[in-house]
Design a protein around this motif. Structure first.
Motif, PDB file in Angstrom:
ATOM      1  N   ARG A 100      28.816  19.337 -27.584  1.00 13.13           N
ATOM      2  CA  ARG A 100      27.413  18.958 -27.662  1.00 13.13           C
ATOM      3  C   ARG A 100      27.008  18.445 -26.283  1.00 13.13           C
ATOM      4  NH1 ARG A 100      27.594  16.483 -33.151  1.00 13.13           N
ATOM      5  NH2 ARG A 100      29.737  16.666 -32.511  1.00 13.13           N
ATOM      6  N   ALA A 101      25.842  18.856 -25.810  1.00 11.65           N
ATOM      7  CA  ALA A 101      25.397  18.397 -24.492  1.00 11.65           C
ATOM      8  C   ALA A 101      24.264  17.390 -24.662  1.00 11.65           C
ATOM      9  CB  ALA A 101      24.923  19.580 -23.669  1.00 11.65           C
ATOM     10  N   ILE A 102      24.418  16.250 -24.020  1.00 10.54           N
ATOM     11  CA  ILE A 102      23.322  15.280 -23.971  1.00 10.54           C
ATOM     12  C   ILE A 102      22.711  15.425 -22.588  1.00 10.54           C
ATOM     13  CG2 ILE A 102      22.711  12.831 -24.044  1.00 10.54           C
ATOM     14  CD1 ILE A 102      25.063  12.435 -25.968  1.00 10.54           C
ATOM     15  N   GLU A 103      21.567  16.081 -22.536  1.00  8.61           N
ATOM     16  CA  GLU A 103      20.965  16.427 -21.251  1.00  8.61           C
ATOM     17  C   GLU A 103      19.993  15.344 -20.793  1.00  8.61           C
ATOM     18  OE1 GLU A 103      20.200  20.861 -20.830  1.00  8.61           O
ATOM     19  OE2 GLU A 103      20.457  20.729 -23.005  1.00  8.61           O
ATOM     20  N   ASP A 129       6.228   8.152 -14.879  1.00  6.16           N
ATOM     21  CA  ASP A 129       5.727   9.308 -15.651  1.00  6.16           C
ATOM     22  C   ASP A 129       6.741  10.447 -15.661  1.00  6.16           C
ATOM     23  OD1 ASP A 129       3.331   8.192 -16.367  1.00  6.16           O
ATOM     24  OD2 ASP A 129       2.161   9.170 -14.764  1.00  6.16           O
ATOM     25  N   ALA A 130       7.330  10.705 -14.498  1.00  4.67           N
ATOM     26  CA  ALA A 130       8.290  11.803 -14.393  1.00  4.67           C
ATOM     27  C   ALA A 130       9.523  11.520 -15.247  1.00  4.67           C
ATOM     28  CB  ALA A 130       8.693  12.004 -12.930  1.00  4.67           C
ATOM     29  N   ALA A 131       9.959  10.268 -15.257  1.00  6.23           N
ATOM     30  CA  ALA A 131      11.155   9.895 -16.040  1.00  6.23           C
ATOM     31  C   ALA A 131      10.885  10.080 -17.532  1.00  6.23           C
ATOM     32  CB  ALA A 131      11.561   8.457 -15.736  1.00  6.23           C
ATOM     33  N   VAL A 132       9.718   9.667 -17.965  1.00 11.14           N
ATOM     34  CA  VAL A 132       9.350   9.849 -19.382  1.00 11.14           C
ATOM     35  C   VAL A 132       9.334  11.340 -19.719  1.00 11.14           C
ATOM     36  CG1 VAL A 132       7.423   9.656 -21.019  1.00 11.14           C
ATOM     37  CG2 VAL A 132       8.095   7.678 -19.632  1.00 11.14           C
ATOM     38  N   ALA A 133       8.748  12.136 -18.833  1.00  7.28           N
ATOM     39  CA  ALA A 133       8.665  13.582 -19.085  1.00  7.28           C
ATOM     40  C   ALA A 133      10.054  14.204 -19.179  1.00  7.28           C
ATOM     41  CB  ALA A 133       7.851  14.251 -17.975  1.00  7.28           C
ATOM     42  N   GLU A 134      10.970  13.814 -18.278  1.00  5.41           N
ATOM     43  CA  GLU A 134      12.328  14.393 -18.307  1.00  5.41           C
ATOM     44  C   GLU A 134      13.061  13.972 -19.589  1.00  5.41           C
ATOM     45  OE1 GLU A 134      13.320  16.738 -16.362  1.00  5.41           O
ATOM     46  OE2 GLU A 134      11.678  16.578 -14.924  1.00  5.41           O
ATOM     47  N   CYS A 135      12.868  12.728 -20.019  1.00  7.35           N
ATOM     48  CA  CYS A 135      13.496  12.264 -21.276  1.00  7.35           C
ATOM     49  C   CYS A 135      12.987  13.070 -22.463  1.00  7.35           C
ATOM     50  CB  CYS A 135      13.174  10.795 -21.539  1.00  7.35           C
ATOM     51  SG  CYS A 135      14.108   9.679 -20.526  1.00  7.35           S
ATOM     52  N   LEU A 136      11.689  13.246 -22.519  1.00  8.48           N
ATOM     53  CA  LEU A 136      11.096  13.931 -23.671  1.00  8.48           C
ATOM     54  C   LEU A 136      11.476  15.408 -23.690  1.00  8.48           C
ATOM     55  CD1 LEU A 136       7.534  12.299 -23.770  1.00  8.48           C
ATOM     56  CD2 LEU A 136       9.499  11.813 -25.254  1.00  8.48           C
ATOM     57  N   ALA A 137      11.692  15.975 -22.491  1.00 15.03           N
ATOM     58  CA  ALA A 137      12.010  17.401 -22.417  1.00 15.03           C
ATOM     59  C   ALA A 137      13.504  17.673 -22.569  1.00 15.03           C
ATOM     60  CB  ALA A 137      11.529  17.958 -21.075  1.00 15.03           C
ATOM     61  N   SER A 138      14.316  16.590 -22.622  1.00 18.12           N
ATOM     62  CA  SER A 138      15.769  16.810 -22.631  1.00 18.12           C
ATOM     63  C   SER A 138      16.397  16.104 -23.820  1.00 18.12           C
ATOM     64  CB  SER A 138      16.366  16.311 -21.316  1.00 18.12           C
ATOM     65  OG  SER A 138      16.320  14.900 -21.258  1.00 18.12           O
ATOM     66  N   GLY A 139      17.567  15.551 -23.598  1.00 19.35           N
ATOM     67  CA  GLY A 139      18.285  14.892 -24.692  1.00 19.35           C
ATOM     68  C   GLY A 139      18.029  13.406 -24.757  1.00 19.35           C
TER      69      GLY A 139
END
Ligand SMILES: [Zn+2]
Length: 351
Positions: A100-103, A129-139
């Motif tokens: 399982r990958a936690i991205e 904002d960028a950090a929130v976006a990366e979290c929401l788009a990943s794991g």
């Protein structure tokens, strides 16, 4: 499957249900795949990149699969990927026989930091904002370069401030995300710890006076000792200068710091960083060499890491059937970690 389960060292007997979960209820017609030996909850590599080769190059799907297979063969059921050029291809991310990958999305870095083509470059004002976006788009994780030290000149380069990092942590937590920070310079470690981030990656010059705060906040340290050991000859061959001295002195001090972190109650996690995959046994051995007990070092790659990542830490009823079997107690003989007798990931026998 039956054997002695760690960390409690108690005899257990489990079946795997139709959803790939452990159950104590007999499953009719089941085959015995592990009969005796030592059972460890599926291993975790808490800092590993899949599918990367040359810095700046796009993620290679074939390579990502190969690295994932290497991890699986070594008993790794979960890989946390702290930064990537792009998301893991779906066939790799969703393959039940692979970890399982936690991205954590793309690496976030100040302009000029990290590698062109890999990092998403952002100003301090853009970071939350960028950090929130990366979290929401990943794991659910994001990864921030807290510093960037590749030459004598970069050693005093700009850093994200503690205030910017704290605001980023606040914003990320509000969406249920978590923050990993690459930090090698003392100052970068200090700012990240003050901001209450979830993990410090590498921590080469992390000072011991920060350990109590880290323990209090549950900030993990992922020292990636394997990659430092790999780089040692390369660094020795560098032209004399500030960076070379700083790296060599940092490599020397890090094991003692890692042991002190564990003593202070900081979650220390095993991470191997760069490919190839499947080197988790080496990282566990480095943690033992640093002074962690074999029990704690194995926990750093299994139950403690699983707990930190919010996964079921032990072999328990209803937990995903992730486990590694060894013929002997790997705490007594860590050499067996390099050759698991059996690896099961999500109920699938992969080795
Ligand atoms: Zn890394």
């Amino acid at each position: 499957m039956r054997g002695i389960a760690l960390p409690e060292a108690e005899p257990v007997e489990f079946w795997v249900d139709g959803d790939g979960r452990l159950t104590r209820s007999r499953v009719p017609g089941a085959a015995t795949v592990v009969d005796g030996g030592w059972l460890v909850p599926g291993l975790v590599d808490a800092h590993a990149h899949l599918g990367i080769s040359e810095p700046g190059r796009p993620l290679d799907p074939g390579l990502a699969r190969r690295h994932a297979r290497e991890h699986a063969a070594a008993g790794v059921a979960v890989v946390r990927i702290p930064g990537a050029p792009s998301p893991l291809p779906v066939p790799v991310a969703a393959d039940p026989g692979l970890p399982r990958a936690i991205e954590s999305g793309r690496w976030l870095a100040l302009p000029g930091h990290s590698f062109q083509g890999w990092a998403r470059h952002v100003t301090a004002a853009e970071l939350p904002d960028a950090a929130v976006a990366e979290c929401l788009a990943s794991g659910g994780w994001c990864k921030i370069y807290g510093d960037w030290t590749v030459s004598d000149e970069t050693m005093d380069g700009p850093l994200f401030s503690a205030k910017t990092l704290a605001e980023t942590v606040r914003r990320v937590r509000a969406v249920g995300g978590r923050v990993a920070v690459h930090a090698q310079r003392e100052e970068a470690c200090r700012k990240a710890v003050a901001a209450g981030v979830d993990s410090i990656e590498h921590g080469l010059w992390l000072e011991p006076d920060l350990l109590d705060t880290m323990a209090r906040n549950g900030t993990a340290l992922v020292p990636t000792l394997t990659v430092w050991a790999d780089r040692l000859d390369q660094v020795r061959a560098m032209p004399p200068g500030r960076l070379r001295n700083w790296l060599l002195a940092g490599f020397n001090r890090l094991p003692k710091l890692v042991a002190a972190a564990h003593e202070a109650g900081v979650p220390v996690l095993a991470g191997t960083d760069l490919p190839p995959g499947g080197r988790i046994a080496r990282e566990i051995q480095h943690l033992i060499d640093a002074g962690l007990s074999p029990h704690a070092a194995l926990g750093a790659a299994s139950w403690a890491a699983r707990r930190f990542l919010g996964l079921e830490p032990t072999l328990a009823e209803g937990a995903p059937a992730d486990l590694v079997a060894y013929p002997e107690d790997p705490r007594r003989n860590p050499a067996v970690l390099t050759r698991p007798a059996r690896v099961i990931i999500r109920g699938q026998v992969v080795r």
